[in-house]
Each structure stands twice: as C-alpha cells, then as structure tokens.
Enzyme design. Structure first.
Site, PDB file in Angstrom:
ATOM      1  N   ASP A  36      14.084   4.544   4.114  1.00 14.73           N
ATOM      2  CA  ASP A  36      12.813   5.185   3.767  1.00 14.73           C
ATOM      3  C   ASP A  36      12.690   5.243   2.245  1.00 14.73           C
ATOM      4  O   ASP A  36      13.679   5.155   1.523  1.00 14.73           O
ATOM      5  CB  ASP A  36      12.710   6.596   4.352  1.00 14.73           C
ATOM      6  CG  ASP A  36      11.249   7.003   4.599  1.00 14.73           C
ATOM      7  OD1 ASP A  36      10.822   7.003   5.774  1.00 14.73           O
ATOM      8  OD2 ASP A  36      10.530   7.287   3.614  1.00 14.73           O
ATOM      9  N   VAL A  63       9.798  -0.720   0.849  1.00 15.91           N
ATOM     10  CA  VAL A  63       9.697  -1.986   1.581  1.00 15.91           C
ATOM     11  C   VAL A  63       8.769  -2.996   0.898  1.00 15.91           C
ATOM     12  O   VAL A  63       8.776  -4.177   1.249  1.00 15.91           O
ATOM     13  CB  VAL A  63       9.244  -1.782   3.046  1.00 15.91           C
ATOM     14  CG1 VAL A  63      10.250  -0.958   3.827  1.00 15.91           C
ATOM     15  CG2 VAL A  63       7.838  -1.181   3.118  1.00 15.91           C
ATOM     16  N   ASN A  89       8.663  -0.635  10.431  1.00 17.03           N
ATOM     17  CA  ASN A  89       7.828   0.482  10.901  1.00 17.03           C
ATOM     18  C   ASN A  89       7.156   1.251   9.767  1.00 17.03           C
ATOM     19  O   ASN A  89       6.147   1.914   9.993  1.00 17.03           O
ATOM     20  CB  ASN A  89       8.714   1.409  11.746  1.00 17.03           C
ATOM     21  CG  ASN A  89       8.032   2.701  12.080  1.00 17.03           C
ATOM     22  OD1 ASN A  89       7.183   2.762  12.963  1.00 17.03           O
ATOM     23  ND2 ASN A  89       8.385   3.762  11.351  1.00 17.03           N
ATOM     24  N   TYR A 155      -6.335  -1.178   5.687  1.00 17.37           N
ATOM     25  CA  TYR A 155      -5.355  -0.939   6.764  1.00 17.37           C
ATOM     26  C   TYR A 155      -5.605  -1.905   7.926  1.00 17.37           C
ATOM     27  O   TYR A 155      -4.667  -2.480   8.488  1.00 17.37           O
ATOM     28  CB  TYR A 155      -5.474   0.515   7.212  1.00 17.37           C
ATOM     29  CG  TYR A 155      -4.427   0.996   8.192  1.00 17.37           C
ATOM     30  CD1 TYR A 155      -3.265   1.624   7.744  1.00 17.37           C
ATOM     31  CD2 TYR A 155      -4.607   0.863   9.567  1.00 17.37           C
ATOM     32  CE1 TYR A 155      -2.312   2.092   8.644  1.00 17.37           C
ATOM     33  CE2 TYR A 155      -3.666   1.332  10.472  1.00 17.37           C
ATOM     34  CZ  TYR A 155      -2.530   1.951  10.004  1.00 17.37           C
ATOM     35  OH  TYR A 155      -1.590   2.414  10.905  1.00 17.37           O
ATOM     36  N   LYS A 159      -2.909  -4.643   9.217  1.00 18.62           N
ATOM     37  CA  LYS A 159      -2.341  -4.596  10.566  1.00 18.62           C
ATOM     38  C   LYS A 159      -2.716  -5.843  11.380  1.00 18.62           C
ATOM     39  O   LYS A 159      -1.929  -6.296  12.208  1.00 18.62           O
ATOM     40  CB  LYS A 159      -2.760  -3.308  11.280  1.00 18.62           C
ATOM     41  CG  LYS A 159      -2.168  -2.034  10.651  1.00 18.62           C
ATOM     42  CD  LYS A 159      -0.641  -1.999  10.691  1.00 18.62           C
ATOM     43  CE  LYS A 159      -0.088  -0.647  10.252  1.00 18.62           C
ATOM     44  NZ  LYS A 159       1.391  -0.583  10.312  1.00 18.62           N
TER      45      LYS A 159
HETATM   46  N1  LIG Z   1       0.452   7.919  13.438  1.00 20.07           N
HETATM   47  C1  LIG Z   1      -0.472   7.119  13.943  1.00 20.07           C
HETATM   48  O1  LIG Z   1      -1.476   7.575  14.536  1.00 20.07           O
HETATM   49  C2  LIG Z   1      -0.302   5.626  13.833  1.00 20.07           C
HETATM   50  C3  LIG Z   1      -1.241   4.815  14.497  1.00 20.07           C
HETATM   51  C4  LIG Z   1      -1.109   3.435  14.401  1.00 20.07           C
HETATM   52  C5  LIG Z   1      -0.074   2.878  13.691  1.00 20.07           C
HETATM   53  N2  LIG Z   1       0.821   3.695  13.040  1.00 20.07           N
HETATM   54  C6  LIG Z   1       1.893   3.035  12.274  1.00 20.07           C
HETATM   55  O2  LIG Z   1       3.139   3.600  12.633  1.00 20.07           O
HETATM   56  C7  LIG Z   1       4.050   3.414  11.543  1.00 20.07           C
HETATM   57  C8  LIG Z   1       4.816   4.713  11.311  1.00 20.07           C
HETATM   58  O3  LIG Z   1       3.896   5.700  10.875  1.00 20.07           O
HETATM   59  P1  LIG Z   1       3.997   7.245  11.266  1.00 20.07           P
HETATM   60  O4  LIG Z   1       2.749   7.569  11.982  1.00 20.07           O
HETATM   61  O5  LIG Z   1       5.302   7.544  11.882  1.00 20.07           O
HETATM   62  O6  LIG Z   1       3.853   7.886   9.812  1.00 20.07           O
HETATM   63  P2  LIG Z   1       4.777   8.857   8.931  1.00 20.07           P
HETATM   64  O7  LIG Z   1       4.043   9.070   7.670  1.00 20.07           O
HETATM   65  O8  LIG Z   1       5.181  10.042   9.739  1.00 20.07           O
HETATM   66  O9  LIG Z   1       6.072   7.961   8.659  1.00 20.07           O
HETATM   67  C9  LIG Z   1       6.018   6.820   7.831  1.00 20.07           C
HETATM   68  C10 LIG Z   1       7.283   6.755   7.014  1.00 20.07           C
HETATM   69  O10 LIG Z   1       7.224   5.557   6.214  1.00 20.07           O
HETATM   70  C11 LIG Z   1       7.730   5.875   4.932  1.00 20.07           C
HETATM   71  N3  LIG Z   1       7.221   4.942   3.928  1.00 20.07           N
HETATM   72  C12 LIG Z   1       5.967   4.902   3.418  1.00 20.07           C
HETATM   73  N4  LIG Z   1       5.874   3.956   2.486  1.00 20.07           N
HETATM   74  C13 LIG Z   1       7.098   3.376   2.405  1.00 20.07           C
HETATM   75  C14 LIG Z   1       7.629   2.328   1.617  1.00 20.07           C
HETATM   76  N5  LIG Z   1       6.880   1.700   0.694  1.00 20.07           N
HETATM   77  N6  LIG Z   1       8.912   1.973   1.801  1.00 20.07           N
HETATM   78  C15 LIG Z   1       9.689   2.620   2.717  1.00 20.07           C
HETATM   79  N7  LIG Z   1       9.244   3.623   3.470  1.00 20.07           N
HETATM   80  C16 LIG Z   1       7.954   4.003   3.322  1.00 20.07           C
HETATM   81  C17 LIG Z   1       7.271   7.306   4.670  1.00 20.07           C
HETATM   82  O11 LIG Z   1       8.023   7.936   3.646  1.00 20.07           O
HETATM   83  C18 LIG Z   1       7.434   7.948   6.043  1.00 20.07           C
HETATM   84  O12 LIG Z   1       8.721   8.532   6.188  1.00 20.07           O
HETATM   85  C19 LIG Z   1       3.207   2.940  10.364  1.00 20.07           C
HETATM   86  O13 LIG Z   1       3.374   1.548  10.189  1.00 20.07           O
HETATM   87  C20 LIG Z   1       1.796   3.246  10.780  1.00 20.07           C
HETATM   88  O14 LIG Z   1       0.858   2.395  10.172  1.00 20.07           O
HETATM   89  C21 LIG Z   1       0.728   5.042  13.107  1.00 20.07           C
END
Ligand SMILES: NC(=O)c1ccc[n+]([C@@H]2O[C@H](COP(=O)([O-])OP(=O)(O)OC[C@H]3O[C@@H](n4cnc5c(N)ncnc54)[C@H](O)[C@@H]3O)[C@@H](O)[C@H]2O)c1
Length: 254
Positions: A36, A63, A89, A155, A159
C-alpha cells in the site's frame, strides 16, 4: 479453496477490498506480500495478522511508480522465493467528475494509479510467471469498466482499460500457463471516496446519492469482493481465463 505453498501479492492492502483479501488469503494458507502507499495502516495490518500466525510481509509502494513496482515484486521473490498470484487492487476515485470538468492533473493521477499501476505490475510479474511455469493475475476493475454511467470520465476510462489489459494478457499468455481475470465491483462499503483520491464535499455529495440510487439493493461488503477475487486467483478457477466478473448484486444485469 487452499493457498498452501502459494505466494500472493495484493496492492491496496491497507483498506477496504484489499485488506479483506489479504485476510482471506492468509487464512487459507498463502504467504502474502501486502502493498500500500500508506505505511502506518499497512504495518498495523501486517503486525496484527503476524500475531495470528500469518506468513505476511508489508511493502510500502506507489503502484504508479515503475521503481516502486519493481521493489514490490522484488520483495516477493527476496522474501518468499517466488510469486504465484498477483492482485492489482489499489485504486483511487474521481468523484463522478464528467469530461469537461476533468483537469489534466486529475486525469493523469487517476490513469496513473488505476491503469498504469496494474500494467506495470503485470509487465513485471509475467516474466516471473513464465519462468515458474504459470501464475494467476486478478485485477480489480469496476462496474465503471463495463458501462459509462458508473463513475466520472477518468475513472471510467481507466477501468475500461483494466478490462482490456485483462483480456489482452489472458489472450497472449493463457497457453503458457498464465491466467488473468478481473472483478467488477458495484458499490462496496470502503473508504475509497474519502481515503486517498480527490476528496471534496462537492464530490462526495455527488457520489453518495448516486450510489444509493444505482446499486441494486444494497452495497456489498469488502469480504464479498475478497471471496470472488480469491476464487478467480485459486486453482478452483484453473480453466477461467480472461473473465470479467461483475460482483455487483445484479447491477450490470439490469
Ligand atoms: N468501493 C467501491 O464501491 C468500488 C467499486 C468499484 C471498484 N472499486 C475498486 O476496488 C479497488 C479497491 O478499492 P476500495 O474500495 O477497497 O478502496 P479503499 O480506499 O478502501 O482502498 C484502496 C487502497 O488503495 C491504496 N492506494 C491508493 N493509491 C495507491 C497507490 N498509488 N499505490 C498503492 N496503493 C494505493 C489506498 O491507500 C487504500 O489503502 C479499487 O481499484 C477501486 O477502484 C471499488
């Protein structure tokens, strides 16, 4: 599902879906590299799981940075000697910003993390997988990778790119033992809108009513996403390659 003797790398591991996935993988016996960009919550998770007997190491990395991605892959091989599963992720949101309002800075930030990130990690992991005779990649795409009205423009484009990346890798490397699949979450109860992207009251004001109106019945838990990702990563999914799996309670079907 068992991940005994397997090494998995999960990005975005400190929160939400990634955190639930790490917990699931270590419970099922995997050795995990948890990655992270934020250090304190990552190290807290690693310490907590180690105390419970997990085989896990943490790696702070962005990342979107080529050298950080190299370092995180090196952490897997130097700590555990191999890598079997890569879960791209980590992601940030764009708070529903439509094209004409997207600054170049926002565009570049969202594309860098959400699309360059998975590309860089895949590019680095594939030669390793080929050397080892195979491997499994699961990318976290989104409902916004399937349709135009589930997020803002940057976004959505990122995606859709993750969906294309997934299919392209599945096509080019499937015969050589590499599977590459993606999940498309709908609305998941995580910190994504407030944690790391471009938080603003105006943005959040746009997102929350939208999610409530669009998501079919309820938002999902991070654990429901972790279960789907773990399945695609596992040997139970040994003939599934190039799949783009909505995990959205039926949103995409509507
Ligand atoms: N939550 C939703 O409704 C949802 C819906 C569709 C897709 N997603 C996707 O799910 C994935 C996880 O998201 P989440 O909902 O668990 O969000 P979250 O914010 O709870 O977790 C995301 C994590 O990614 C880390 N992160 C962000 N930028 C980073 C970087 N440059 N390098 C390394 N780590 C980084 C953050 O610090 C965080 O811990 C994402 O790709 C998001 O686009 C989420």
């Amino acid at each position: 599902m068992s991940f005994e003797q397997q090494v998995a790398l999960v990005t975005g591991a400190a929160s939400g879906i990634g955190r639930a996935l790490v917990q699931r993988l270590v419970t099922e016996g995997a050795a995990v590299v948890a990655v992270d960009i934020v250090e304190a919550p990552l190290q807290a998770l690693v310490a907590e799981l180690r105390e419970q007997g997990a085989t896990i190491t943490g790696c702070t990395a962005n990342v979107a940075s080529e050298s950080d991605v190299d370092a995180m892959l090196n952490t897997a091989t130097s700590t555990f000697g191999r890598l079997d599963i890569l879960c791209n992720n980590a992601g940030i949101m764009d708070l529903m910003t439509p094209a004409a309002e997207v600054s170049l800075d926002l565009w570049e930030r969202v594309l860098a993390v959400n699309l360059n990130g998975p590309f860089l990690a895949c590019r680095r992991a594939i030669p390793l997988f080929l050397e080892q005779g195979g491997g499994s990649i699961v990318n976290t795409a989104s409902e916004a990778g399937l349709r135009g009205g589930a997020a803002g423009t940057a976004y959505t484009v990122a995606k859709h790119g993750v969906v294309g990346l997934t299919r392209s890798i599945a096509f080019h490397y499937g015969e050589r033992g590499i599977r590459c699949n993606a999940v498309c979450p709908g609305a998941v109860a995580t910190a994504i809108g407030i944690g790391n992207g471009v938080p603003s009251e105006a943005g959040l004001g746009r997102v929350m009513p939208f999610l409530k109106a669009s998501a079919p019945s309820r938002v999902s838990t991070p654990e429901e996403l972790a279960a789907a990702i773990a399945f695609l990563a596992s040997k139970d999914a040994s003939f599934i390659n190039g799949a783009i799996l909505p995990v959205d309670g039926g949103w995409f079907a509507a």
